[in-house]
Design a protein around this motif. Structure first.
Motif, PDB file in Angstrom:
ATOM      1  N   ARG A  76       0.822  -1.220   0.000  1.00 46.98           N
ATOM      2  CA  ARG A  76       0.000   0.000   0.000  1.00 46.98           C
ATOM      3  C   ARG A  76       0.855   1.269   0.000  1.00 46.98           C
ATOM      4  NH1 ARG A  76      -2.891  -1.635   5.317  1.00 46.98           N
ATOM      5  NH2 ARG A  76      -1.722  -3.515   4.862  1.00 46.98           N
ATOM      6  N   ILE A 113      -4.070  11.738   4.164  1.00 48.11           N
ATOM      7  CA  ILE A 113      -4.751  10.460   4.281  1.00 48.11           C
ATOM      8  C   ILE A 113      -5.852  10.558   5.329  1.00 48.11           C
ATOM      9  CG2 ILE A 113      -2.674   9.159   3.625  1.00 48.11           C
ATOM     10  CD1 ILE A 113      -2.421   8.276   6.552  1.00 48.11           C
ATOM     11  N   GLY A 115      -8.259   7.857   7.995  1.00 51.81           N
ATOM     12  CA  GLY A 115      -8.408   6.500   8.501  1.00 51.81           C
ATOM     13  C   GLY A 115      -9.168   6.510   9.817  1.00 51.81           C
ATOM     14  N   SER A 155      -4.459   0.697   9.539  1.00 49.62           N
ATOM     15  CA  SER A 155      -4.135   0.942   8.125  1.00 49.62           C
ATOM     16  C   SER A 155      -4.873   0.018   7.161  1.00 49.62           C
ATOM     17  CB  SER A 155      -2.624   0.800   7.904  1.00 49.62           C
ATOM     18  OG  SER A 155      -2.195  -0.527   8.190  1.00 49.62           O
ATOM     19  N   LEU A 158      -7.802   2.867   4.163  1.00 54.55           N
ATOM     20  CA  LEU A 158      -7.209   4.200   4.117  1.00 54.55           C
ATOM     21  C   LEU A 158      -7.733   4.975   2.912  1.00 54.55           C
ATOM     22  CD1 LEU A 158      -3.439   3.365   4.787  1.00 54.55           C
ATOM     23  CD2 LEU A 158      -5.017   4.438   6.403  1.00 54.55           C
ATOM     24  N   ILE A 160      -6.609   7.800   0.595  1.00 53.64           N
ATOM     25  CA  ILE A 160      -5.296   8.364   0.303  1.00 53.64           C
ATOM     26  C   ILE A 160      -5.389   9.358  -0.857  1.00 53.64           C
ATOM     27  CG2 ILE A 160      -2.905   7.824  -0.318  1.00 53.64           C
ATOM     28  CD1 ILE A 160      -3.415   4.967   0.685  1.00 53.64           C
ATOM     29  N   GLN A 189       1.803  -0.245   9.320  1.00 49.04           N
ATOM     30  CA  GLN A 189       0.827   0.514  10.096  1.00 49.04           C
ATOM     31  C   GLN A 189       1.499   1.507  11.033  1.00 49.04           C
ATOM     32  OE1 GLN A 189      -3.063  -1.103  11.384  1.00 49.04           O
ATOM     33  NE2 GLN A 189      -2.244  -0.935  13.459  1.00 49.04           N
ATOM     34  N   ILE A 192       3.133   4.323   8.846  1.00 53.56           N
ATOM     35  CA  ILE A 192       2.147   5.262   8.318  1.00 53.56           C
ATOM     36  C   ILE A 192       1.727   6.252   9.394  1.00 53.56           C
ATOM     37  CG2 ILE A 192      -0.279   5.431   7.572  1.00 53.56           C
ATOM     38  CD1 ILE A 192       0.238   2.863   5.917  1.00 53.56           C
ATOM     39  N   ASN A 193       1.535   5.752  10.605  1.00 53.74           N
ATOM     40  CA  ASN A 193       1.131   6.629  11.706  1.00 53.74           C
ATOM     41  C   ASN A 193       2.214   7.634  12.057  1.00 53.74           C
ATOM     42  OD1 ASN A 193      -1.575   6.070  13.298  1.00 53.74           O
ATOM     43  ND2 ASN A 193      -0.897   4.121  12.457  1.00 53.74           N
ATOM     44  N   ILE A 200      -3.566  13.376   9.377  1.00 56.43           N
ATOM     45  CA  ILE A 200      -4.536  12.299   9.212  1.00 56.43           C
ATOM     46  C   ILE A 200      -5.933  12.792   9.592  1.00 56.43           C
ATOM     47  CG2 ILE A 200      -5.235   9.996   9.977  1.00 56.43           C
ATOM     48  CD1 ILE A 200      -2.293   9.431  10.611  1.00 56.43           C
ATOM     49  N   ASN A 208     -14.208   1.480   9.001  1.00 50.58           N
ATOM     50  CA  ASN A 208     -13.273   0.390   9.310  1.00 50.58           C
ATOM     51  C   ASN A 208     -13.751  -0.246  10.615  1.00 50.58           C
ATOM     52  OD1 ASN A 208     -11.117  -1.338   9.712  1.00 50.58           O
ATOM     53  ND2 ASN A 208      -9.526   0.230   9.473  1.00 50.58           N
TER      54      ASN A 208
END
Length: 284
Positions: A76, A113, A115, A155, A158, A160, A189, A192-193, A200, A208
């Motif tokens: 991803r 992004i 989430g 994640s 997402l 994006i 994950q 990405i955070n 975000i 989710n």
């Protein structure tokens, strides 16, 4: 390949609920037969599908983190290099229950992004604030600092903005720093955070829903002081069956008890899917 059949079901569920204009498949070492199966699912709804072939060698230097978190999860992170515009990324162990077209119409308010706050992190933080311990809280805190721990997102789903990421100098390239990401237990994950902290947009848990438990996620989010659209009660749009247990396999009784509605929804979808695509074999 291990998630081929569930990915086909997830794709089918998305196509049955949403008017989708384009499908992008991040295919990690997929066989020609696997691609053929996914093409048949897409063609059943007359939606164009494009495959992005990625070899395992693309993730060289990344150590194994468990069978349910394969190196392929890192695929991803290639999306801004491969796709233009906005993408709704969905893991293969999901079931789309409602129209997700709003993902392409909502304002991201300048965020790269979007989430949903991670179910497990929310649960542990609520317990921590009530006086219970949380062993690895400091690790998660370091990733999202100076933001609060509950800012940490899952994640598996997402939204994006690939264009916005590419316009920010060096950001798309930084996403592919797998050696740095490999320092973390949850690799992609966690990375990405850290990489996108402060950028975000936190979505309603319906996007989710952990095994269909979005009501609990909303309650915890509200308990931690958040408000607005994020804490509205609404039916699940995407149910995510994260973790080592999977709904297409035999499940222990306690999983059924904790996630009855989510498991039942998957089993019904699985039965209907196999009637239409009996050639797709699920790992039991």
């Amino acid at each position: 390949m291990g998630l081929l059949a569930p990915t086909a079901l997830a794709l089918d569920s998305a196509l049955r609920t949403t008017a989708i204009s384009q499908i992008e498949i991040l295919g990690v070492s997929l066989t020609a037969n696997a691609e053929s199966i996914l093409r048949r699912v897409a063609e059943n709804r007359e939606v164009p599908i494009r495959f992005h072939a990625i070899n395992e060698s693309a993730f060289a230097g990344v150590g194994a983190k468990g069978s349910h978190v394969p190196n392929a999860a890192l695929a991803r992170l290639y999306l801004p290099q491969l796709v233009d515009g906005r993408v709704l990324y969905i893991d293969g162990d999901t079931l789309v229950r409602r129209d997700v077209g709003d993902a392409f119409r909502m304002s991201m308010n300048g965020h790269c992004i979007a989430g949903v706050r991670d179910f497990s992190t929310l649960k542990k933080e609520v317990k921590f604030q009530s006086g219970r311990s949380w062993v690895d809280r400091a690790r998660v805190g370091d990733i999202v600092a100076p933001l609060p721990v509950e800012s940490y997102i899952n994640s598996g789903v997402l939204l994006i903005d690939c264009g916005a990421i590419r316009r920010e100098r060096g950001l798309a390239e930084a996403m592919l720093d797998f050696e740095y990401a490999d320092r973390y237990p949850l690799v992609d994950q966690d990375y990405i955070n850290e990489l996108f902290k402060g950028r975000i947009l936190h979505l309603n848990p319906s996007w989710n829903a952990s095994w269909g438990r979005q009501k609990q996620q909303v309650s915890w989010t509200r308990e931690l002081g958040y408000s607005g659209d994020e804490v509205k009660r609404e039916p699940a749009r995407i149910v995510h069956y994260h973790g080592a247990e999977k709904p297409w396999r035999k499940l222990p009784r306690n999983r059924w008890k904790r996630s009855f509605s989510g498991v039942l929804a998957y089993r019904i979808a699985l039965r209907n899917f196999q009637k239409r695509f009996p050639e797709v074999s699920f790992d039991r």
